[in-house]
Design a protein around this motif. Structure first.
Motif, PDB file in Angstrom:
ATOM      1  N   GLN A 392       4.462   2.469  10.909  1.00 16.14           N
ATOM      2  CA  GLN A 392       4.594   1.567  10.584  1.00 16.14           C
ATOM      3  C   GLN A 392       4.483   1.472   9.278  1.00 16.14           C
ATOM      4  O   GLN A 392       4.602   1.065   8.228  1.00 16.14           O
ATOM      5  CB  GLN A 392       2.921   0.817  11.288  1.00 16.14           C
ATOM      6  CG  GLN A 392       2.742  -0.942  10.310  1.00 16.14           C
ATOM      7  CD  GLN A 392       3.957  -1.740  10.569  1.00 16.14           C
ATOM      8  OE1 GLN A 392       4.278  -2.222  12.083  1.00 16.14           O
ATOM      9  NE2 GLN A 392       4.129  -2.502   9.747  1.00 16.14           N
ATOM     10  N   ARG A 393       3.241   3.107   8.410  1.00 12.74           N
ATOM     11  CA  ARG A 393       3.099   3.041   7.236  1.00 12.74           C
ATOM     12  C   ARG A 393       4.517   3.060   6.820  1.00 12.74           C
ATOM     13  O   ARG A 393       5.172   3.206   5.243  1.00 12.74           O
ATOM     14  CB  ARG A 393       2.076   4.992   7.247  1.00 12.74           C
ATOM     15  CG  ARG A 393       1.252   4.383   7.737  1.00 12.74           C
ATOM     16  CD  ARG A 393       0.302   5.607   7.246  1.00 12.74           C
ATOM     17  NE  ARG A 393       0.515   6.746   7.472  1.00 12.74           N
ATOM     18  CZ  ARG A 393      -0.407   7.283   9.050  1.00 12.74           C
ATOM     19  NH1 ARG A 393      -0.742   6.335   9.547  1.00 12.74           N
ATOM     20  NH2 ARG A 393       0.141   8.123   9.231  1.00 12.74           N
ATOM     21  N   VAL A 394       5.747   3.638   7.541  1.00 11.51           N
ATOM     22  CA  VAL A 394       6.737   4.315   7.042  1.00 11.51           C
ATOM     23  C   VAL A 394       7.419   2.732   6.496  1.00 11.51           C
ATOM     24  O   VAL A 394       7.975   1.941   5.641  1.00 11.51           O
ATOM     25  CB  VAL A 394       8.084   5.264   7.754  1.00 11.51           C
ATOM     26  CG1 VAL A 394       9.551   5.139   7.079  1.00 11.51           C
ATOM     27  CG2 VAL A 394       7.099   6.196   7.866  1.00 11.51           C
ATOM     28  N   LYS A 395       6.955   1.752   7.468  1.00 14.32           N
ATOM     29  CA  LYS A 395       7.942   0.488   7.842  1.00 14.32           C
ATOM     30  C   LYS A 395       7.397  -0.450   6.339  1.00 14.32           C
ATOM     31  O   LYS A 395       7.859  -0.998   5.763  1.00 14.32           O
ATOM     32  CB  LYS A 395       7.612   0.121   8.840  1.00 14.32           C
ATOM     33  CG  LYS A 395       8.086   0.002   9.718  1.00 14.32           C
ATOM     34  CD  LYS A 395       8.924  -0.108  11.818  1.00 14.32           C
ATOM     35  CE  LYS A 395       8.468   0.119  12.783  1.00 14.32           C
ATOM     36  NZ  LYS A 395       8.537  -0.378  13.660  1.00 14.32           N
ATOM     37  N   ASP A 396       6.369  -0.771   5.933  1.00 14.66           N
ATOM     38  CA  ASP A 396       4.714  -0.130   4.877  1.00 14.66           C
ATOM     39  C   ASP A 396       6.116  -0.581   3.361  1.00 14.66           C
ATOM     40  O   ASP A 396       6.188  -1.395   2.563  1.00 14.66           O
ATOM     41  CB  ASP A 396       3.770  -0.576   5.043  1.00 14.66           C
ATOM     42  CG  ASP A 396       3.544  -0.881   5.994  1.00 14.66           C
ATOM     43  OD1 ASP A 396       3.758  -2.102   6.691  1.00 14.66           O
ATOM     44  OD2 ASP A 396       1.880  -0.999   6.849  1.00 14.66           O
ATOM     45  N   HIS A 397       6.525   1.060   3.891  1.00 13.47           N
ATOM     46  CA  HIS A 397       7.054   1.905   2.329  1.00 13.47           C
ATOM     47  C   HIS A 397       7.977   0.875   2.381  1.00 13.47           C
ATOM     48  O   HIS A 397       8.587   0.745   0.670  1.00 13.47           O
ATOM     49  CB  HIS A 397       6.796   2.974   2.634  1.00 13.47           C
ATOM     50  CG  HIS A 397       7.389   4.084   1.381  1.00 13.47           C
ATOM     51  ND1 HIS A 397       7.804   3.785   0.219  1.00 13.47           N
ATOM     52  CD2 HIS A 397       8.823   4.713   1.509  1.00 13.47           C
ATOM     53  CE1 HIS A 397       8.282   4.508  -0.919  1.00 13.47           C
ATOM     54  NE2 HIS A 397       9.576   4.874  -0.072  1.00 13.47           N
ATOM     55  N   PHE A 398       8.968   0.835   2.948  1.00 11.11           N
ATOM     56  CA  PHE A 398      10.711  -0.350   2.921  1.00 11.11           C
ATOM     57  C   PHE A 398      10.105  -1.192   2.401  1.00 11.11           C
ATOM     58  O   PHE A 398      11.319  -1.045   1.610  1.00 11.11           O
ATOM     59  CB  PHE A 398      11.621   0.871   4.012  1.00 11.11           C
ATOM     60  CG  PHE A 398      12.085   2.076   4.075  1.00 11.11           C
ATOM     61  CD1 PHE A 398      13.464   1.427   4.254  1.00 11.11           C
ATOM     62  CD2 PHE A 398      11.463   2.483   4.483  1.00 11.11           C
ATOM     63  CE1 PHE A 398      13.867   2.711   4.658  1.00 11.11           C
ATOM     64  CE2 PHE A 398      11.817   3.898   4.774  1.00 11.11           C
ATOM     65  CZ  PHE A 398      13.134   3.984   4.837  1.00 11.11           C
ATOM     66  N   ASN A 399       9.336  -1.979   3.217  1.00 11.09           N
ATOM     67  CA  ASN A 399       9.001  -3.514   2.781  1.00 11.09           C
ATOM     68  C   ASN A 399       8.957  -2.969   1.026  1.00 11.09           C
ATOM     69  O   ASN A 399       8.553  -4.758   0.597  1.00 11.09           O
ATOM     70  CB  ASN A 399       8.131  -4.345   3.263  1.00 11.09           C
ATOM     71  CG  ASN A 399       9.429  -4.138   5.239  1.00 11.09           C
ATOM     72  OD1 ASN A 399      10.079  -4.699   4.827  1.00 11.09           O
ATOM     73  ND2 ASN A 399       7.978  -4.455   5.807  1.00 11.09           N
ATOM     74  N   GLU A 400       7.837  -2.114   0.922  1.00  3.23           N
ATOM     75  CA  GLU A 400       7.726  -2.730  -0.727  1.00  3.23           C
ATOM     76  C   GLU A 400       8.430  -2.327  -1.551  1.00  3.23           C
ATOM     77  O   GLU A 400       8.773  -2.905  -2.452  1.00  3.23           O
ATOM     78  CB  GLU A 400       6.164  -1.230  -1.129  1.00  3.23           C
ATOM     79  CG  GLU A 400       5.207  -1.599   0.152  1.00  3.23           C
ATOM     80  CD  GLU A 400       3.581  -0.548  -0.104  1.00  3.23           C
ATOM     81  OE1 GLU A 400       4.316  -0.038  -0.285  1.00  3.23           O
ATOM     82  OE2 GLU A 400       2.913  -1.398   0.263  1.00  3.23           O
ATOM     83  N   GLN A 405      15.786  -9.734  -1.961  1.00  4.24           N
ATOM     84  CA  GLN A 405      17.112 -10.178  -1.489  1.00  4.24           C
ATOM     85  C   GLN A 405      17.468  -9.071  -0.851  1.00  4.24           C
ATOM     86  O   GLN A 405      18.742  -9.659  -0.665  1.00  4.24           O
ATOM     87  CB  GLN A 405      17.206 -10.860  -2.625  1.00  4.24           C
ATOM     88  CG  GLN A 405      17.762  -9.358  -4.087  1.00  4.24           C
ATOM     89  CD  GLN A 405      16.472  -9.497  -5.182  1.00  4.24           C
ATOM     90  OE1 GLN A 405      15.049  -9.496  -3.650  1.00  4.24           O
ATOM     91  NE2 GLN A 405      16.844  -9.190  -6.391  1.00  4.24           N
ATOM     92  N   HIS A 406      17.570  -8.103  -1.138  1.00  4.70           N
ATOM     93  CA  HIS A 406      18.140  -7.331  -0.324  1.00  4.70           C
ATOM     94  C   HIS A 406      17.989  -6.286   1.426  1.00  4.70           C
ATOM     95  O   HIS A 406      18.381  -5.985   1.731  1.00  4.70           O
ATOM     96  CB  HIS A 406      18.258  -5.903  -0.939  1.00  4.70           C
ATOM     97  CG  HIS A 406      18.706  -5.781  -2.384  1.00  4.70           C
ATOM     98  ND1 HIS A 406      19.588  -6.567  -2.421  1.00  4.70           N
ATOM     99  CD2 HIS A 406      18.535  -5.963  -3.618  1.00  4.70           C
ATOM    100  CE1 HIS A 406      20.939  -7.317  -3.845  1.00  4.70           C
ATOM    101  NE2 HIS A 406      19.295  -6.627  -4.495  1.00  4.70           N
ATOM    102  N   LEU A 407      17.232  -7.430   1.787  1.00  6.57           N
ATOM    103  CA  LEU A 407      15.952  -6.525   3.009  1.00  6.57           C
ATOM    104  C   LEU A 407      17.151  -6.774   4.033  1.00  6.57           C
ATOM    105  O   LEU A 407      17.091  -6.161   5.056  1.00  6.57           O
ATOM    106  CB  LEU A 407      14.933  -7.369   2.910  1.00  6.57           C
ATOM    107  CG  LEU A 407      13.324  -6.528   2.248  1.00  6.57           C
ATOM    108  CD1 LEU A 407      11.991  -8.124   2.267  1.00  6.57           C
ATOM    109  CD2 LEU A 407      13.035  -5.785   2.747  1.00  6.57           C
ATOM    110  N   LYS A 408      18.277  -8.110   4.085  1.00  5.08           N
ATOM    111  CA  LYS A 408      18.801  -8.551   5.103  1.00  5.08           C
ATOM    112  C   LYS A 408      20.439  -7.504   4.822  1.00  5.08           C
ATOM    113  O   LYS A 408      21.086  -8.189   5.043  1.00  5.08           O
ATOM    114  CB  LYS A 408      18.759 -10.059   5.206  1.00  5.08           C
ATOM    115  CG  LYS A 408      17.629 -10.339   5.677  1.00  5.08           C
ATOM    116  CD  LYS A 408      17.703 -10.016   7.812  1.00  5.08           C
ATOM    117  CE  LYS A 408      16.070 -10.415   7.921  1.00  5.08           C
ATOM    118  NZ  LYS A 408      15.966 -10.042   9.187  1.00  5.08           N
TER     119      LYS A 408
END
Length: 476
Positions: A392-400, A405-408
């Protein structure tokens, strides 16, 4: 028996023109291995390479010969038919026929493996659909195409596609006179970021198969994991059925909402189905739901509230069956054909499953517990909280750091950054390492012990999921 099946309008019919509804399941982890079905980590090829290294050629060949023999016998065919099921989908790995080092030569041993299942089913009046579940480079981004990356490289190399065209010509030539084969499923769950390549491939493979076999039905999966037909041509492929896969999020541990059969939930099930068959309604072709079904809770996976969870999953399955019973795209209220995922496994989805008292579970239990705690199965992933917090820490970093607009931006857009991180870090990289730990459990075992492990999958040794069996048996 009334000859070859064929397509007539939105129906599959026999030689007399009588509609036939195919009802069945897939063999699953037999001629194509999947990690949650039998318990290994990662991808089939990596698993087998690691096992060969620790077992040596003789014991390796002995074990797999026994496994393939025991997994499906006449007893399985007889039982399958007794469940009021009339069609077995047979997923198979291209590597039974093709060596990745030389994709121009076809190994006849692949036909021996398929023939024994096809012939066994025919003896009990059961049709078969031949399903190519993997191709060189991977036709999709996930583990079940035996793809050790997160890219579908099959679409990037014409040589890969050429080899599969030639393979299907050989398969069609081999089975062209066999009326017990309902048809060919040329590619399981394609996921082409540029869908024109999939359509070009289907156009080529339809012509190639028809050059040697004009009789058998083609079961064509939609793009993006058998969900998207928007780029299919307006004129349908002749004598073809379009195949959807209709899994519901309510059937998996990752869904926080329990399915209780509310009108809102039923509406979502119906909307999902209707969206997938919109093209079939428009052009007038039959629908085959080639895969669907929930994951069931189990004490073998240390699940809680097993009774309540499974009651919810059975309700979900019944409500989906109700949709399929009147789901013909013509709108005439006729049923569609379907094949659940799957027939036999170690306790996730199968009509039958390996006993907790089997040699397989007794010997591999420490490994299976570790694999479960690490959440190495995308299918039914439910890792320990302390493990999830790491990812989850890695996922939070990516989302930050990724602009909203580029998440998809990556394909398939149905996957989130969370899905991609789990795919690359757990399903690919960590599993590559841990495949060797799984293989260590086969080190120094005797031939007798290897035979007992393989025999865990024999019909007389497995457990039946009785409630599921009764629902399917009584559907028509």
């Amino acid at each position: 028996m009334t000859g070859f099946l064929r397509v007539e309008g939105t129906k599959i019919v026999n030689e007399d023109g009588t509609p036939v509804v195919l009802r069945g399941a897939a063999t699953g982890g037999h001629l194509n291995m999947e990690n949650f079905i039998t318990g290994y980590a990662g991808h089939e090829t990596e698993q087998k390479e690691a096992m060969l290294k620790v077992m040596g050629q003789e014991k390796y060949d002995f074990f797999w010969d026994r496994f393939y023999e025991y997994f499906w016998t006449d007893k399985d065919s007889e039982f399958f038919a007794s469940c009021n099921l009339n069609c077995l989908r047979i997923p198979f790995n291209h590597r039974h026929f093709l060596d990745d080092q030389d994709l121009t030569k076809i190994n006849p041993n692949g036909f021996k493996l398929l023939d024994r299942i096809v012939e066994s089913c025919a003896r009990f009046g059961v049709y078969t659909v031949l399903d190519l579940h993997t191709v060189p480079g991977g036709q999709n981004q996930d583990w079940h195409s035996d793809n050790g990356t997160h890219r579908a490289q099959f679409w990037e190399y014409g040589h890969f596609q050429d080899s599969i065209i030639e393979l299907w010509k050989a398969i069609a030539a081999h089975y062209k006179e066999n009326p017990w084969i309902a048809g060919y499923n040329p590619l399981n769950e394609p996921a082409d970021p540029k869908p024109t390549r999939l359509i070009n491939f289907y156009t080529r493979i339809e012509k190639a198969i028809r050059s040697v076999d004009e009789k058998h039905i083609l079961f064509l999966d939609g793009n993006t994991y058998a969900a998207d037909f928007s780029d299919f041509p307006e004129t349908p492929y002749p004598n073809s059925v379009y195949s959807i896969h209709d899994y519901s999020k309510y059937g998996f541990p990752i869904c926080d909402e329990r399915y209780t059969g509310t009108e809102t939930q039923k509406a979502k099930l119906l909307a999902s189905y209707e969206r997938k068959i919109a093209h079939m309604k428009q052009v007038g072709v039959p629908v085959w739901n080639g895969e669907w079904g929930p994951v069931y809770a189990s004490a073998m996976r240390n699940d809680t509230d097993i009774e309540g969870t499974n009651a919810s999953r059975y309700l979900l399955m019944r409500d989906q069956l109700a949709i399929y019973k009147k789901g013909d795209p013509s709108g005439d209220g006729a049923p569609i054909s379907w094949s659940i995922w799957l027939y036999k496994d170690i306790g996730y989805q199968g009509l039958t499953f390996v006993s907790p008292d089997s040699k397989w579970y007794r010997h591999l239990r420490p490994w299976l517990d570790k694999k479960l705690s690490l959440g190495l199965d995308r299918w039914g992933r439910n890792a320990a909280p302390e493990v999830e917090s790491i990812y989850q820490r890695v996922k939070d970093h990516f989302n930050e750091v990724i602009p909203q607009q580029h998440l998809k931006a990556l394909y398939p857009p149905t996957w989130s950054t969370s899905d991609y991180i789990d795919r690359v870090l757990r399903d690919v990289l960590l599993s590559q390492y841990l495949a060797h730990e799984f293989a260590d459990y086969f080190r120094d075992l005797s031939f007798e012990e290897l035979d007992e492990l393989a025999a865990s999958f024999k019909f007389e040794n497995v457990v039946h999921r009785e409630e599921l069996i009764q629902y399917l048996k009584n559907w028509i």
